[in-house]
Design an enzyme around this catalytic site. Structure first.
Site, mmCIF file in Angstrom:
data_model
loop_
_atom_site.group_PDB
_atom_site.id
_atom_site.type_symbol
_atom_site.label_atom_id
_atom_site.label_comp_id
_atom_site.label_asym_id
_atom_site.label_seq_id
_atom_site.Cartn_x
_atom_site.Cartn_y
_atom_site.Cartn_z
ATOM 1 N N ARG A 89 -10.588 -2.480 -3.967
ATOM 2 C CA ARG A 89 -11.978 -2.869 -3.670
ATOM 3 C C ARG A 89 -12.912 -2.688 -4.857
ATOM 4 N NH1 ARG A 89 -12.167 -0.913 2.705
ATOM 5 N NH2 ARG A 89 -11.273 -2.867 3.494
ATOM 6 N N ARG A 109 -13.354 -6.641 4.688
ATOM 7 C CA ARG A 109 -14.648 -6.060 4.306
ATOM 8 C C ARG A 109 -15.223 -6.714 3.043
ATOM 9 N NH1 ARG A 109 -14.767 -2.385 8.290
ATOM 10 N NH2 ARG A 109 -12.991 -1.008 8.568
ATOM 11 N N ARG A 123 0.835 -1.221 0.000
ATOM 12 C CA ARG A 123 0.000 0.000 0.000
ATOM 13 C C ARG A 123 0.863 1.262 0.000
ATOM 14 N NH1 ARG A 123 -4.723 -0.620 4.238
ATOM 15 N NH2 ARG A 123 -5.418 1.246 3.108
ATOM 16 N N ASP A 152 -15.141 3.262 3.830
ATOM 17 C CA ASP A 152 -14.922 1.831 4.101
ATOM 18 C C ASP A 152 -16.164 0.980 3.820
ATOM 19 O OD1 ASP A 152 -12.318 2.295 4.842
ATOM 20 O OD2 ASP A 152 -12.780 2.470 6.973
ATOM 21 N N GLN A 194 -5.874 9.335 7.705
ATOM 22 C CA GLN A 194 -4.584 8.775 8.117
ATOM 23 C C GLN A 194 -3.465 9.771 7.829
ATOM 24 O OE1 GLN A 194 -4.364 4.890 6.308
ATOM 25 N NE2 GLN A 194 -5.978 4.076 7.622
HETATM 26 C C1 S3P Z 1 -8.939 5.373 8.757
HETATM 27 C C2 S3P Z 1 -9.016 6.189 7.664
HETATM 28 C C3 S3P Z 1 -9.424 5.734 6.331
HETATM 29 C C4 S3P Z 1 -10.126 4.387 6.400
HETATM 30 C C5 S3P Z 1 -9.401 3.419 7.271
HETATM 31 C C6 S3P Z 1 -9.310 3.952 8.689
HETATM 32 C C7 S3P Z 1 -8.509 5.943 10.048
HETATM 33 O O1 S3P Z 1 -8.292 5.614 5.502
HETATM 34 O O2 S3P Z 1 -10.279 3.842 5.109
HETATM 35 O O3 S3P Z 1 -10.071 2.172 7.302
HETATM 36 O O4 S3P Z 1 -8.716 5.294 11.095
HETATM 37 O O5 S3P Z 1 -7.956 7.051 10.046
HETATM 38 P P1 S3P Z 1 -7.686 6.887 4.690
HETATM 39 O O6 S3P Z 1 -7.210 7.854 5.681
HETATM 40 O O7 S3P Z 1 -6.580 6.309 3.872
HETATM 41 O O8 S3P Z 1 -8.830 7.385 3.852
#
Ligand code: S3P
Length: 433
Positions: free
Chosen positions: A350, A392, A126, A319, A173
């Site tokens: 996905r 998922r 990733r 998600d 994130q």
């Molecule tokens: C998350 C942010 C999302 C989400 C992930 C959890 C988090 O990702 O898809 O399952 O806890 O901050 P992205 O920040 O890459 O969108």
């Protein structure tokens, strides 16, 4: 390494029950992280004991944090303050968890020691350039595989300067990684994002005493303010609830009450989408738990209609698109999902995975570069599908099976432990076959 376990799910006559789902994954990660960085004791109740959050817990134990187990989902963390972490004497394994790796990068970039983050075969594919870029711009020494874009990441922390970062993607994130680095250093760090992504970090950091302000388009933190230990009650995960919301809508004669689900507006896009499709979902008993809105959700079988989904709704439901595509397969008419290119870099691609899985069962589904188009309303056949190691995808296909014409065998299902321990047992409990 997961053992590959297949599950066969039978079509259901109806679904009935009232229950809770496990704790929110995003909130559980943050509770462990911020409690560790705070001074003093924090008690976390309702913690998700999924593998992702256990990766975060283990990471902080490697950094010298003491954790006492009070019960299955109840722990006490002895925080050591912003300067209390110690250099780990081994590589930190983030497992399958993108949240662990990206948020830890922000935390460790500001710590004056060396650390290495790695993960499983999926996480190592990733994109990590999205956190390496801004953290490097702040002065961090981070090196990654594949021209500095993938894990393992070697972090030579410390010596950062506050920054203003304009993120090209709405990613909690990325936003959190920069805020967490900024929180530990002198000065003001600001992150701008194109659409509001989940704001759990902002809410919980404020709850722990950080000097942080959210404004339209971004978040600003003043660094070097010590956090103080707090008790956190984690609500049920709306991303886990989503599987049972869709199940309750598509299986005739169903009624489910999901209690104590987090309904933070930056996460509740799935409720809006399913309601727009004609789904009967009622929110009751709305209240607040440790700075997060929570409600009970009553869902009843409904005739769903296809809709167009895009724009601001995407990060609010990012998600949930695997299970939303299942809802779309059971809806009359066409559902189009756009602006969701991020789905291609989740635990698996996905868009490709759902097109392959639902396509194999006879659903007219077509991938788009940034989403998908589903022509719903026809019978969904039984058959065999693969989860691609993505929790998922596995759970979405189990939900599809409840409303299908025949059994569906799902290959590679241990991955559901990532976010939803007890999923299969709960499914058995509520589904009358
Ligand atoms: C998350 C942010 C999302 C989400 C992930 C959890 C988090 O990702 O898809 O399952 O806890 O901050 P992205 O920040 O890459 O969108």
């Amino acid at each position: 390494m997961h053992k590959t376990v297949a599950k066969t799910v039978l079509p259901a006559k109806r679904l009935r029950g009232d229950f809770t789902v496990p704790g929110d994954k995003s909130i559980s990660h943050r509770a462990i992280m911020f409690a560790s960085l705070a001074q003093g004791e924090s008690r976390i109740r309702g913690l998700l004991r999924g593998e992702d959050c256990l990766s975060t817990l283990h990471a902080f134990q490697c950094l010298g944090i003491a954790v006492a187990e009070k019960g299955e989902d109840d722990i006490i963390i002895q925080g050591r303050g912003l300067d209390g972490l110690r250099e780990p004497d081994n590589v930190i394994d983030c497992g399958n968890s993108g949240t662990t790796m990206r948020l830890m990068s922000g935390i460790l970039a500001a710590q004056p020691f060396f650390s290495i983050l790695t993960g499983d075969q999926y996480l190592r594919k990733r994109p990590m350039g999205r956190v390496i870029g801004p953290l490097t711009a702040m002065g961090a020494g981070i090196l990654g595989r594949d021209k500095n874009s993938k894990a393992p990441l070697a972090i030579d922390g410390g010596g950062l300067t506050a920054t203003e970062y304009h993120s090209p993607i709405a990613s909690a994130q990325v936003k959190s990684a920069v805020i967490l680095a900024g929180m530990q250093i002198d000065g003001t760090t600001t992150v701008y994002e194109p659409h509001l992504s989940r704001d759990h970090s902002e809410r919980m950091l404020r709850y722990f005493g950080a000097d942080l302000e959210s404004f339209s388009g971004g978040t600003r933190v003043n660094g070097r303010v010590q956090l103080h230990g707090k008790d956190v009650d984690v609500p049920g995960d709306i991303s886990s609830a989503a599987f049972f919301l869709v199940a309750g809508l598509i299986v005739p004669d169903s009624e489910l009450l999901l209690k104590n689900v987090g309904v933070n507006p930056t996460r509740s896009g799935v409720i809006d989408i399913l309601q727009q499709m004609g789904g009967s979902i009622e929110l009751t008993n709305l209240r607040e738990l440790s700075g997060e809105p929570v409600a009970d959700l009553l869902v009843k079988s409904s005739n769903l209609q296809g809709i167009d989904i895009g724009g601001d709704l995407i990060p609010r439901a990012i998600d949930e698109f695997p299970v939303i595509s299942v809802a779309a397969a059971f809806a009359e008419g066409v559902t189009t999902i756009r602006d969701a290119r991020e789905l291609r870099v989740k635990e698996t691609d996905r868009i490709a995975a759902m097109c392959e899985c639902l396509g194999a069962l006879g659903v007219a589904i077509e991938p788009l570069e940034d989403g998908m188009r589903v022509a719903g309303g026809k019978t969904i056949n039984g058959g065999e599908v693969n989860s691609f190691g993505d929790h998922r995808i596995a759970m979405s296909m189990a939900i599809a099976a409840l409303g299908a014409a025949a059994d569906i065998k799902i290959v590679d299902t241990t991955c559901t432990q990532t976010s939803f321990p007890g999923f299969w047992e709960l499914l058995d409990q509520v589904a009358e076959v």
